[in-house]
Motif scaffolding. Structure first.
Motif, PDB file in Angstrom:
ATOM      1  N   ASP A  68       0.829  -1.202   0.000  1.00 52.75           N
ATOM      2  CA  ASP A  68       0.000   0.000   0.000  1.00 52.75           C
ATOM      3  C   ASP A  68       0.861   1.249   0.000  1.00 52.75           C
ATOM      4  O   ASP A  68       0.534   2.238  -0.659  1.00 52.75           O
ATOM      5  CB  ASP A  68      -0.938  -0.014   1.212  1.00 52.75           C
ATOM      6  CG  ASP A  68      -2.017   1.054   1.128  1.00 52.75           C
ATOM      7  OD1 ASP A  68      -2.526   1.287   0.007  1.00 52.75           O
ATOM      8  OD2 ASP A  68      -2.368   1.650   2.159  1.00 52.75           O
ATOM      9  N   TYR A 109      -6.114   1.019   0.500  1.00 54.72           N
ATOM     10  CA  TYR A 109      -6.702   0.587   1.767  1.00 54.72           C
ATOM     11  C   TYR A 109      -7.824   1.550   2.133  1.00 54.72           C
ATOM     12  O   TYR A 109      -7.580   2.719   2.414  1.00 54.72           O
ATOM     13  CB  TYR A 109      -5.647   0.556   2.871  1.00 54.72           C
ATOM     14  CG  TYR A 109      -6.147   0.034   4.202  1.00 54.72           C
ATOM     15  CD1 TYR A 109      -6.087  -1.325   4.505  1.00 54.72           C
ATOM     16  CD2 TYR A 109      -6.674   0.906   5.153  1.00 54.72           C
ATOM     17  CE1 TYR A 109      -6.540  -1.806   5.723  1.00 54.72           C
ATOM     18  CE2 TYR A 109      -7.131   0.427   6.373  1.00 54.72           C
ATOM     19  CZ  TYR A 109      -7.068  -0.927   6.647  1.00 54.72           C
ATOM     20  OH  TYR A 109      -7.523  -1.393   7.872  1.00 54.72           O
ATOM     21  N   GLU A 167      -6.151   7.644   0.444  1.00 57.86           N
ATOM     22  CA  GLU A 167      -7.046   6.489   0.446  1.00 57.86           C
ATOM     23  C   GLU A 167      -8.128   6.539   1.526  1.00 57.86           C
ATOM     24  O   GLU A 167      -9.087   5.768   1.481  1.00 57.86           O
ATOM     25  CB  GLU A 167      -6.238   5.218   0.629  1.00 57.86           C
ATOM     26  CG  GLU A 167      -5.532   5.139   1.981  1.00 57.86           C
ATOM     27  CD  GLU A 167      -4.578   3.960   2.080  1.00 57.86           C
ATOM     28  OE1 GLU A 167      -4.403   3.241   1.075  1.00 57.86           O
ATOM     29  OE2 GLU A 167      -4.010   3.757   3.163  1.00 57.86           O
ATOM     30  N   ASN A 205      -4.128   3.148   6.555  1.00 58.49           N
ATOM     31  CA  ASN A 205      -3.669   1.772   6.731  1.00 58.49           C
ATOM     32  C   ASN A 205      -2.768   1.618   7.963  1.00 58.49           C
ATOM     33  O   ASN A 205      -1.687   2.193   8.016  1.00 58.49           O
ATOM     34  CB  ASN A 205      -2.902   1.347   5.473  1.00 58.49           C
ATOM     35  CG  ASN A 205      -2.603  -0.121   5.422  1.00 58.49           C
ATOM     36  OD1 ASN A 205      -2.569  -0.806   6.438  1.00 58.49           O
ATOM     37  ND2 ASN A 205      -2.375  -0.630   4.227  1.00 58.49           N
ATOM     38  N   ASP A 228       2.505  -5.030   5.409  1.00 56.77           N
ATOM     39  CA  ASP A 228       1.913  -4.157   4.392  1.00 56.77           C
ATOM     40  C   ASP A 228       1.839  -4.916   3.077  1.00 56.77           C
ATOM     41  O   ASP A 228       2.659  -4.721   2.169  1.00 56.77           O
ATOM     42  CB  ASP A 228       2.720  -2.869   4.249  1.00 56.77           C
ATOM     43  CG  ASP A 228       2.083  -1.889   3.263  1.00 56.77           C
ATOM     44  OD1 ASP A 228       0.962  -2.172   2.791  1.00 56.77           O
ATOM     45  OD2 ASP A 228       2.702  -0.852   2.973  1.00 56.77           O
ATOM     46  N   LYS A 258      -4.087  -7.264   2.942  1.00 54.66           N
ATOM     47  CA  LYS A 258      -4.761  -6.370   3.889  1.00 54.66           C
ATOM     48  C   LYS A 258      -5.803  -5.499   3.191  1.00 54.66           C
ATOM     49  O   LYS A 258      -6.605  -4.850   3.850  1.00 54.66           O
ATOM     50  CB  LYS A 258      -3.724  -5.484   4.589  1.00 54.66           C
ATOM     51  CG  LYS A 258      -2.702  -6.267   5.418  1.00 54.66           C
ATOM     52  CD  LYS A 258      -3.368  -7.081   6.507  1.00 54.66           C
ATOM     53  CE  LYS A 258      -2.360  -7.649   7.498  1.00 54.66           C
ATOM     54  NZ  LYS A 258      -1.361  -8.543   6.901  1.00 54.66           N
ATOM     55  N   SER A 259      -5.779  -5.495   1.860  1.00 54.89           N
ATOM     56  CA  SER A 259      -6.781  -4.776   1.076  1.00 54.89           C
ATOM     57  C   SER A 259      -7.699  -5.748   0.334  1.00 54.89           C
ATOM     58  O   SER A 259      -8.241  -5.426  -0.725  1.00 54.89           O
ATOM     59  CB  SER A 259      -6.106  -3.825   0.088  1.00 54.89           C
ATOM     60  OG  SER A 259      -5.337  -2.846   0.759  1.00 54.89           O
TER      61      SER A 259
END
Length: 399
Positions: free
Chosen positions: A222, A289, A351, A358, A366, A370-371
């Protein structure tokens, strides 16, 4: 003065000169609220606690060693959720001069903002896919780290330059080059589409390509493979649509953002010192994110208010329901600040609301997982960047 050089002339790993360089003294500016935590971290490491050389309002200037930058970045992230949270300078004079307000970009002769190039914007947006954005994120995140002094950080920059050159193959008006930085190994990357009728007016779209983590790896999916991926899709769509901008457009992947905006600061200074007329800058730093119900947080500090209004109009026109709210960083939180401090108009759509971004950045976690393992959110920023370029650089698409 820095030089743009052909890709083949840059080594694929840091040179011996970089690897053996002494741990030189640098200077940073940071919020006065961060001075005590940084000093405490230095004391725990057994380092001399830095004494401020100058302070003004809520900002202080302190001397540091280059090897200490990553530790400072950790403090900024852990204590303040800031990225990077400080600006690095090569000399004390340069750092102290930064506390003198530069001419506000709002006082410059800005161009007239209009929304009247729908055919171009819609062509660009119509070409975009989530799969392409996701592919770029995964390619960038596959590097063990993209830290600015690492061999993989250099390799990532070389890969990005090569990727952009491949996308632009066959277009003689497009160049993809490396911008070398004499103080560290990782170069920045710049792809230029030369303008047709207003080539001396420049629109910049950028984001940092480096990553950082206190762990053994720094995928930075991200932060900021996502931003790079979002506007890489604009490059691909521009070629697919045979877009010919009136103004020159430069897409930039900045080196060394995580250690004090170093790459973008040098590039912005290069443009200022050489009298290059940059009419607008869009920064994409973390786009995948979704931390808040609103899709986009438009950062209102260290940015230009008139251009921010234009950006909102672009989103409302071409965003197909993309929602946005205002947010603030409270400090120079990304490369847009380098351009603002140099006197250029800059904007950054984030974002999420900055305070709810995030939580996994600057860690080994990362990752794109996680998205949701998709680039759906980052694709929204591809569309925003496409609309921004189409309406600020103008120009048609063609057969």
């Amino acid at each position: 003065m820095k030089r743009l050089i052909p890709f083949a002339l840059l080594l694929l790993s840091p040179t011996a000169a970089f690897a053996e360089a002494e741990d030189k003294e640098l200077w940073i500016s940071l919020g006065s609220d961060a001075l005590a935590p940084v000093s405490e971290a230095f004391a725990r490491e057994g380092w001399s606690v830095p004494a401020p050389s100058l302070s003004k309002e809520d900002v202080v200037v302190i001397p540091v060693r280059e090897s200490q930058l990553s530790r400072i970045a950790e403090v900024m992230h852990d204590r303040f959720n800031r990225c990077a949270g400080f600006v690095t300078f090569e000399s004390r004079d340069e750092a102290e001069q930064s506390l003198v307000p530069a001419s506000d970009a709002s006082t410059r002769d800005l161009i007239t903002y209009t929304i009247d190039n729908a055919t171009t914007a819609n062509c660009l947006i119509g070409q975009m896919t989530e799969a392409n954005v996701r592919s770029t994120i995964n390619s960038m995140a596959a590097y063990t780290t993209r830290y600015y002094t690492s061999s993989t950080g250099v390799s990532a920059a070389n890969w990005l330059r090569s990727r952009w050159a491949t996308l632009a193959a066959g277009r003689t008006d497009i160049t993809s080059e490396l911008f070398t930085h004499t103080a560290w190994a990782q170069p920045s990357v710049i792809l230029t589409i030369r303008g047709t009728t207003l080539p001396n007016e420049v629109v910049v779209v950028g984001g940092h390509l480096d990553s950082i983590s206190s762990g053994s790896t720094a995928p930075g999916a991200d932060d900021n493979a996502s931003g790079i991926a979002s506007f890489t899709e604009v490059i691909r769509a521009a070629v697919a649509c045979n877009y010919r901008p009136q103004r020159t457009v430069k897409f930039m992947g900045y080196a060394a953002e995580e250690v004090g905006l170093r790459g973008s600061k040098e590039i912005a200074a290069y443009h200022k010192n050489n009298g290059i007329n940059v009419v607008g800058v869009l920064q994409l730093d973390m786009t995948n994110y979704r931390g808040t119900s609103a899709d986009v947080g438009i950062v209102t500090d260290y940015t230009n208010s008139a251009q921010n209004t234009f950006l909102r109009n672009v989103i409302n026109t071409y965003g197909a329901g993309i929602t946005h709210v205002n947010t603030t960083c409270g400090y120079a939180c990304s490369d847009h600040a380098s351009w603002t401090n140099a006197g250029f108009a800059a904007s950054i759509p984030h974002e999420a609301v900055v305070s709810q971004g995030n939580p996994y950045i600057h860690t080994t976690g990362d990752t794109i997982a996680k998205s949701g393992s998709t680039a759906n959110h980052a694709l929204k920023f591809s569309k925003i960047a496409a609309g921004f370029v189409a309406e600020l650089a103008k120009g048609p698409t063609g057969p």
